[in-house]
Design a protein around this motif. Sequence first.
Motif, PDB file in Angstrom:
ATOM      1  N   VAL A  85      10.054   4.377   9.039  1.00  0.00           N
ATOM      2  CA  VAL A  85       8.980   3.388   9.056  1.00  0.00           C
ATOM      3  C   VAL A  85       9.503   2.090   8.459  1.00  0.00           C
ATOM      4  O   VAL A  85       9.994   2.073   7.336  1.00  0.00           O
ATOM      5  N   ASP A  86       9.409   1.027   9.241  1.00  0.00           N
ATOM      6  CA  ASP A  86       9.828  -0.277   8.740  1.00  0.00           C
ATOM      7  C   ASP A  86       8.678  -0.911   7.954  1.00  0.00           C
ATOM      8  O   ASP A  86       7.605  -1.148   8.504  1.00  0.00           O
ATOM      9  N   VAL A  87       8.920  -1.169   6.702  1.00  0.00           N
ATOM     10  CA  VAL A  87       7.939  -1.811   5.835  1.00  0.00           C
ATOM     11  C   VAL A  87       8.445  -3.208   5.518  1.00  0.00           C
ATOM     12  O   VAL A  87       9.587  -3.372   5.066  1.00  0.00           O
ATOM     13  N   ARG A  88       7.625  -4.193   5.770  1.00  0.00           N
ATOM     14  CA  ARG A  88       8.031  -5.568   5.511  1.00  0.00           C
ATOM     15  C   ARG A  88       7.410  -6.063   4.207  1.00  0.00           C
ATOM     16  O   ARG A  88       6.336  -5.603   3.807  1.00  0.00           O
ATOM     17  N   ALA A  89       8.066  -6.996   3.605  1.00  0.00           N
ATOM     18  CA  ALA A  89       7.503  -7.621   2.399  1.00  0.00           C
ATOM     19  C   ALA A  89       6.134  -8.192   2.745  1.00  0.00           C
ATOM     20  O   ALA A  89       5.969  -8.881   3.750  1.00  0.00           O
ATOM     21  N   GLY A  90       5.153  -7.866   1.909  1.00  0.00           N
ATOM     22  CA  GLY A  90       3.778  -8.312   2.171  1.00  0.00           C
ATOM     23  C   GLY A  90       2.913  -7.272   2.828  1.00  0.00           C
ATOM     24  O   GLY A  90       1.684  -7.431   2.877  1.00  0.00           O
ATOM     25  N   ASP A  91       3.514  -6.184   3.346  1.00  0.00           N
ATOM     26  CA  ASP A  91       2.705  -5.115   3.926  1.00  0.00           C
ATOM     27  C   ASP A  91       1.914  -4.399   2.833  1.00  0.00           C
ATOM     28  O   ASP A  91       2.340  -4.326   1.671  1.00  0.00           O
ATOM     29  N   TYR A  92       0.783  -3.857   3.223  1.00  0.00           N
ATOM     30  CA  TYR A  92      -0.082  -3.160   2.278  1.00  0.00           C
ATOM     31  C   TYR A  92       0.310  -1.688   2.223  1.00  0.00           C
ATOM     32  O   TYR A  92       0.539  -1.041   3.261  1.00  0.00           O
ATOM     33  N   ILE A  93       0.377  -1.149   1.014  1.00  0.00           N
ATOM     34  CA  ILE A  93       0.751   0.254   0.819  1.00  0.00           C
ATOM     35  C   ILE A  93      -0.351   0.960   0.040  1.00  0.00           C
ATOM     36  O   ILE A  93      -0.729   0.527  -1.053  1.00  0.00           O
ATOM     37  N   VAL A  94      -0.876   2.029   0.609  1.00  0.00           N
ATOM     38  CA  VAL A  94      -1.831   2.897  -0.082  1.00  0.00           C
ATOM     39  C   VAL A  94      -1.038   4.071  -0.637  1.00  0.00           C
ATOM     40  O   VAL A  94      -0.617   4.963   0.114  1.00  0.00           O
ATOM     41  N   ARG A  95      -0.783   4.065  -1.913  1.00  0.00           N
ATOM     42  CA  ARG A  95      -0.020   5.144  -2.534  1.00  0.00           C
ATOM     43  C   ARG A  95      -0.827   6.433  -2.523  1.00  0.00           C
ATOM     44  O   ARG A  95      -2.043   6.430  -2.743  1.00  0.00           O
ATOM     45  N   GLY A  96      -0.135   7.545  -2.316  1.00  0.00           N
ATOM     46  CA  GLY A  96      -0.810   8.829  -2.346  1.00  0.00           C
ATOM     47  C   GLY A  96      -1.035   9.360  -3.740  1.00  0.00           C
ATOM     48  O   GLY A  96      -1.916  10.194  -3.956  1.00  0.00           O
ATOM     49  N   ASP A  97      -0.261   8.864  -4.710  1.00  0.00           N
ATOM     50  CA  ASP A  97      -0.352   9.403  -6.071  1.00  0.00           C
ATOM     51  C   ASP A  97      -1.382   8.639  -6.891  1.00  0.00           C
ATOM     52  O   ASP A  97      -1.068   8.073  -7.938  1.00  0.00           O
ATOM     53  N   GLN A  98      -2.611   8.642  -6.436  1.00  0.00           N
ATOM     54  CA  GLN A  98      -3.709   7.988  -7.154  1.00  0.00           C
ATOM     55  C   GLN A  98      -4.918   8.912  -7.133  1.00  0.00           C
ATOM     56  O   GLN A  98      -5.057   9.775  -6.257  1.00  0.00           O
ATOM     57  N   PRO A  99      -5.805   8.761  -8.114  1.00  0.00           N
ATOM     58  CA  PRO A  99      -6.926   9.702  -8.232  1.00  0.00           C
ATOM     59  C   PRO A  99      -7.806   9.781  -6.984  1.00  0.00           C
ATOM     60  O   PRO A  99      -8.299  10.850  -6.647  1.00  0.00           O
ATOM     61  N   PHE A 100      -8.017   8.664  -6.318  1.00  0.00           N
ATOM     62  CA  PHE A 100      -8.928   8.671  -5.174  1.00  0.00           C
ATOM     63  C   PHE A 100      -8.183   8.815  -3.850  1.00  0.00           C
ATOM     64  O   PHE A 100      -8.620   8.322  -2.808  1.00  0.00           O
ATOM     65  N   ARG A 101      -7.067   9.509  -3.905  1.00  0.00           N
ATOM     66  CA  ARG A 101      -6.301   9.784  -2.699  1.00  0.00           C
ATOM     67  C   ARG A 101      -7.148  10.466  -1.636  1.00  0.00           C
ATOM     68  O   ARG A 101      -6.955  10.243  -0.433  1.00  0.00           O
TER      69      ARG A 101
END
Length: 877
Positions: free
Chosen positions: A447-463
């Motif tokens: 997966v190509d991720v560019r600077a400025g792309d939004y990332i929803v981390r999985g390691d958060q309480p409201f995953r």
Amino acid sequence: MRIDEEYTRIIRQNLDDSRITTELVDHLPASETVPTPLTFFGRVVGTPGELTYAKDIARYYEALATASRRARLFTIGTSEEGRDIVMLAIADEATIASLDSYRDRLAALTDPRRTSDAQAQHLVKAAKPIYWITGGMHSPETGGPETLIELAYRLIVEDTPFVQNIRSNVITFITPVLEVDGREKQVDTYYFNKRRAPGDVRLPLVYWGRYVAHDNNRDGIGQFLKLTQAVTKATLEWHPTIVHDLHETQAYLYVSTGTGPYNPELDPIVTHEWWRLAENDVLEMTKRGVPGVWTYAYYDGWMPNYMFFIAHTHNAIGRFYEVQAYGPDPYEVRPGKEGLSKEWFRPSPPVPLMKWGPRNSVNIQQSALLFALQHVARNRDTYLDNYWLKNKRSVEKGRSGPTFAWVIPAAQRHKSDAADAVNDLRRQGLEISVASTSFRTGEVDNVDVRAGDYIVRGDQPFRTLAAMYFAIQKFAPSNPQPFDDTGWTFQLLRDITVVPVNDVGILSREMTLVGGEVKAPGGIGGAGATLVVDETADTHFATFRFRHAGVKMLAAENDFEVRDRRFGAGTIIIPNADRAALEPALKELGLSAWAVPTTPSVKTHDLDVPRIGYVHSWTRTQDEGWWRAAFDTCGITYTYFADQKLREGNLRAKYDVIVFPNVGGTTQTQVSGLDTSGSAPLPYKRTAETPNLGGLDSSDDIRGGMGREGLLELAKFVREGGTLVTEGSTATIFPAYGITSGVTVDEPAQLFVHGSVLRGVFTDKKSPIAYGYDKGDLPVYFNQTPVLTVDARGGRENTVRPRVVMQFPASADAILLSGSLANGQQLSSHALLVDERLGSGHIVMFAFHPFWRWQTQGAYSLVFNAILHWNDLDAGQ
């Protein structure tokens, strides 16, 4: 404990069946300082023939909080019509005095990234669960708010060991009315009908809130409505352990668990908690001889758009009751045979006949609530520990995979809609970060991720929220009948790109947490007198046009290039543009434009802003409210009126476009409208006696619909060059009455598709309705009907075949994207979106719902395009 003898006497007097009571509610404690409902309102809760306005319940709660140190009142939101949504906190004096510190302890239990296991175990002992009871969501279900008047008083005043234990170990939150606008209308409507003569037609509850009716409890994903936003905001602030919503449909009290299938993203802990709580309620009520308290065989537990599912997406417990309707006029209850049998989930079934009155409703519901509160008080450590574990397991799941994150590309085609989606998710508590640098994820994803792309981390309480929204749903048709929609995949219905990442390395990448609203980059590049605004089917594109209605704009009918940059059909061209006047809006809306020296050489038509007439039916305003929500939010101006006014004619002189969203019912009832029996008019208007009615629309007599006269006037409007936009049931009216003959409506007997995301295939990309959509297909929301068939020979008035803009795929296997589908071959190649000529005008027919519960933003531009290009829909043929 001293008893209020007069109140207690009236409780017993108003009880219609002695079996519907318990020792908890057969009396009312007295107080010298706290006003009872009788002293405040002049009547006992459960008095036949009486209802209480939300504003007066709020005044009573204020009086309770003023009179007692065991209560504290909050305003958690304001409705669309400006009314306060309140919440009363009740506990012992010491807890109320330190309420903020208890909030902070629950916040610490919510986030295992900053709280250690040792700290959590200390907090489990020091914190107290919050049990939040909400009522008045569905306005015709009148008993919840009444019950919560008395429950609040009882929890504050009563000093039995039973209630003392609740106050000492549980913080009870009560929101008596969520839909405050609808409650005021319901009370007005009830007393209006009470004054009507026997035989006169009764006034329905035409509007609940400003926008929708029953769907106010289906806004948990979209979260457009103020009441949903208020619940979410309070959830994020207070972290309630349990959210319990009160409803009315079942005999006599259903306690939620559901038949399944349960949503697979739910933590197994929470589904076991549903059952533990339900079994307690059923047991305690049944062993006291109260019949008709049961669980299981109602609802499923699948769809996350209910209000109480906000608790589940934040690792708390959501539950609800369905009680026999309050009234408030006494009546007889005769349950169907299927509800009278003794079953494992219904150990003491309802009786074949029972006299029911409002006091029955108060007693059964209030008793069960008290038993639930007592159960949580006795097991407070267990529920708090479970809450901690659910948050901890959510974070751990994000660290162990298989999905470690989701990426939302910031520069995707629908960049403005993607930014809106990010903001909507953040408002629900989901943490979203921005990639600091560009990188590629591991070998599995690439997966190509560019600077400025939004990332929803999985390691958060409201995953859980992200996993539940972004998942593809697979609901087997062999399951029990679904309670609501079966498919809702967030990114599909919004037509944006969300990419799951299965590489744990993404969690180590450099990123910055988003701290506020995000905006897609917009504005003007280049230099020159002509502006070119790229059409990307972003919903803000129509907003830009309507906001600058006085500016002459052109629309390109074909793709073209300017300075090696390619633009699609539908692109706006603005000659002699005032850059200073237009650029601020482009920046605000996240739209990109380019200034060029000369007008591009491409075929165009004027992008005329139409005069829009918006038709509603007095019989049902549910689905059309979602259209109004989108129009109002996007700045689409219109004149709103009832279908009766179609009879007045002269429509083409007033309007260029008429939109007529889904009404429901048969084609005959859509034309005939409300029952016309009786001699007395049926007004819907604001008066001294009904001050809360008549806000959106009013009439001296709402009986009868458009009638055949209005239907013919609507057809005349189209023949004279107008454009009519229809949806769902309203798309079937002209074919059913033979006004158009190029489209027929089918009802496949074996088809099963219950609120799912299906694939729509563009079959005519040259149609202006399809402008801005670059792919060959589009996910759409479809729910069983209507199924449209287009005659290849065309209709009687036009020999040209109706223009099919979108249809289902030919292969049945390619139709379903998310949800459920059986016998999909009965949809194969059937039309989804049709543009049919009638005389000099057009009828645009949507077989699917383009505006659905604030979830289907990906389809909004189809309607906006039909409106913006209303007098050029023949372009591209």
